[in-house]
Design a protein around this motif. Structure first.
Motif, PDB file in Angstrom:
ATOM      1  N   UNK A 124       0.857   8.313  -3.301  1.00 43.31           N
ATOM      2  CA  UNK A 124       0.616   8.943  -2.002  1.00 43.31           C
ATOM      3  C   UNK A 124       1.758   8.580  -1.064  1.00 43.31           C
ATOM      4  N   UNK A 125       1.982   9.433  -0.070  1.00 42.60           N
ATOM      5  CA  UNK A 125       3.037   9.143   0.908  1.00 42.60           C
ATOM      6  C   UNK A 125       2.582   8.081   1.907  1.00 42.60           C
TER       7      UNK A 125
ATOM      8  N   UNK B 112       5.026   4.401  -3.001  1.00 44.10           N
ATOM      9  CA  UNK B 112       4.133   5.550  -3.164  1.00 44.10           C
ATOM     10  C   UNK B 112       2.848   5.174  -3.888  1.00 44.10           C
TER      11      UNK B 112
ATOM     12  N   UNK C  73       3.298   2.895   6.666  1.00 49.26           N
ATOM     13  CA  UNK C  73       3.872   1.615   7.094  1.00 49.26           C
ATOM     14  C   UNK C  73       3.240   1.129   8.408  1.00 49.26           C
TER      15      UNK C  73
ATOM     16  N   UNK D 212       9.938   4.200   0.786  1.00 49.41           N
ATOM     17  CA  UNK D 212       8.548   3.795   0.971  1.00 49.41           C
ATOM     18  C   UNK D 212       7.866   3.629  -0.388  1.00 49.41           C
TER      19      UNK D 212
ATOM     20  N   UNK E  40       0.860  -1.187   0.000  1.00 49.16           N
ATOM     21  CA  UNK E  40       0.000   0.000   0.000  1.00 49.16           C
ATOM     22  C   UNK E  40       0.894   1.234   0.000  1.00 49.16           C
ATOM     23  N   UNK E  41       0.383   2.375  -0.419  1.00 44.21           N
ATOM     24  CA  UNK E  41       1.193   3.587  -0.315  1.00 44.21           C
ATOM     25  C   UNK E  41       1.677   3.755   1.126  1.00 44.21           C
ATOM     26  N   UNK E  42       2.967   4.038   1.283  1.00 40.25           N
ATOM     27  CA  UNK E  42       3.523   4.259   2.609  1.00 40.25           C
ATOM     28  C   UNK E  42       4.198   3.041   3.207  1.00 40.25           C
ATOM     29  N   UNK E  43       4.015   1.871   2.604  1.00 40.23           N
ATOM     30  CA  UNK E  43       4.668   0.677   3.153  1.00 40.23           C
ATOM     31  C   UNK E  43       6.176   0.760   2.940  1.00 40.23           C
ATOM     32  N   UNK E  44       6.920   0.317   3.937  1.00 35.66           N
ATOM     33  CA  UNK E  44       8.380   0.363   3.875  1.00 35.66           C
ATOM     34  C   UNK E  44       8.881  -0.656   2.850  1.00 35.66           C
TER      35      UNK E  44
END
Lengths: 225, 244
Positions: B151-152, A39, B191, A37, A13-17
């Motif tokens: 998206x961030x 995006x 995350x 991450x 998902x967006x933001x996953x490391x």
């Protein structure tokens, strides 16, 4: 549209490391505070630390071969729809032949389909095309198929294996635009077969053994003739 | 609802929930064929549909930003979404909600990648039962991810409030109408961790300590909703049929 994906691939998902090493950040990622991450929502390619998109608009990149449709004709060139949020411009000077004594309209008019290369994109995302390329041409006959641009790499296959398979087995001409437009020309039935195969590739893009399934599908189609 | 009725009896709320319990949530991604990304969401009796279009060319041209994409967010309530027919069209309330909801996404969506374009988010409330703006934000977040918009992180939102001097999670209609305070909060989650607050509104009165407690409760709720958003998106690409 529901898709099937081989379960080994990790969905992010967006933001996953993705990684803690900013040096190996692939496409579909961003770096903040020394960490990488995701995006976009997509599939993680753990080898290259990039995120493979599932959907999204085609954003042109320099060097892309695209299939465009002439949208407007101006005195100095053509405005081309490239299936993207941005339209592209093909200047008269980038047409392979000198067109002295002729109006641009007489060369190509609204609605004509062309294959062209993206040669320049400025920071305002104004896209410039060129037809001074081996693969560029005006596409007169044939059929235009539109698929999700994120599936284009699968239609091309590893080192072009999928396209050459279709070309060889069906005896059709195919040009695959990076923008998700595919041009097919040949005998009517073969175009239909190719369309069928391309639609299967689009639907089952992220599954294993796709080439084998397409090979057997072509055999099945041919037997039906 | 009768006057002087207790909201919390034996640690249970009127609808039977504990004070830190969410209403049942159902999320389905990719429900609309014509949109680039979409989501259907139920949060208790709220029923919301979200559609995302874009990035796409923005017209009229003077609204374009040469450096980044413009986000447009439209929150709209269907005339039949509430008991008394709501007059259709934007009103003071929905214009405000659209504005604050848009601002909740501004720091999360990576707009710099798409100069001169627009990303359009449409939220339609089909049935309302308190907390529609947070339900709309949750749906919009899933729809944006489904559309492949960079998206961030994800945005997840929940309302917290105060009823009978207790801080409670995810208010429903009666608690919202007759309670002491209603605080919708949206969080930026990256995350699986909360990175910031992108929306916080308040209606009613609470103390500083109560607000701190409320935010703590909202964080817990948001992480739970985030898990459901993730599940919905996973389900979408694994091709499993949605189970009722």
């Amino acid at each position: 549209m529901k898709e099937t994906i081989s379960p080994e691939r990790k969905i992010v998902l967006p933001g996953d490391l993705v990684s803690t090493n900013p040096r190996n950040a692939g496409s579909g990622t961003y770096i903040e505070n020394g960490k990488v991450y995701a995006k976009i929502f997509g599939l993680l390619d753990e080898k290259s630390n990039r995120v493979i998109p599932l959907k999204g608009k085609y954003i042109p990149e320099v060097g892309n071969l695209i299939i465009g449709i002439i949208e407007d004709v101006q005195s100095n060139g053509w405005v081309v729809d490239i299936n993207s949020p941005y339209e592209a411009f093909l200047p008269v000077s980038e047409y392979p032949k000198a067109i002295t004594g002729k109006q641009p309209k007489e060369i190509m008019d609204t609605g004509d389909v062309i294959a062209a290369k993206v040669v320049n994109i400025d920071p305002m995302m104004r896209v410039y095309l060129s037809m001074k390329d081996r693969s560029a041409r005006i596409l007169h006959r044939g059929r235009l198929i539109e698929i999700l641009h994120t599936r284009v790499p699968r239609v091309i296959g590893r080192k072009g294996s999928m396209v050459s398979l279709l070309k060889k087995e069906l005896g059709v001409k195919i040009i695959v635009g990076q923008n998700g437009r595919i041009w097919v020309d040949g005998p009517e039935t073969m175009i239909n077969f190719a369309t069928d195969c391309i639609q299967i590739i689009e639907k089952e893009a992220h599954t294993d053994g796709l080439t084998e399934r397409i090979t057997s599908h072509i055999k099945k189609l041919k037997r039906g003739v | 609802m009768e006057e002087n009725q207790k909201f919390i009896v034996n640690g249970k709320r009127i609808d039977g929930r504990k004070i830190d319990e969410l209403r049942p949530i159902k999320i389905e991604a990719g429900v609309l064929k014509r949109s680039d990304g979409s989501c259907y969401l139920e949060m208790g009796n709220n029923k919301i549909i979200a559609a995302v279009y874009g990035p796409r060319a923005l017209h009229p041209r003077h609204l374009q930003d040469p450096n980044k994409a413009v986000i447009r967010y439209r929150y709209n309530m269907a005339p039949f979404s509430v008991e008394e027919r709501k007059r259709p069209g934007p009103d003071r309330r929905s214009v405000e909600i659209s504005k604050v909801s848009r601002e909740a996404f501004e720091p999360v969506v990576i707009k710099e990648l798409f100069p001169r374009s627009s990303i359009d988010i449409f939220i339609e409330v089909l049935q309302a039962d308190a907390g529609t703006r947070v339900a709309g934000l949750n749906a919009a977040s899933v729809a944006l991810a489904d559309a492949g918009v960079p998206m961030k992180g994800m945005v997840t939102a929940v309302a917290v409030g105060k009823v009978d001097d207790h801080i409670v999670l995810d208010l429903f209609k009666d608690e919202d109408n007759y309670g002491q305070a209603d605080i919708p909060i949206a969080m930026f989650i990256r995350d699986g961790k909360i990175e910031g607050i992108t929306l916080l509104q308040m209606d009613g009165q609470i103390t500083k300590d109560e607000l701190k407690e409320a935010i703590k409760l909202a964080k817990k709720g948001c992480l739970e909703i985030y898990r459901l958003q993730k599940e919905a998106l996973f389900k979408r690409c694994r091709g499993e049929d949605f189970v009722e």
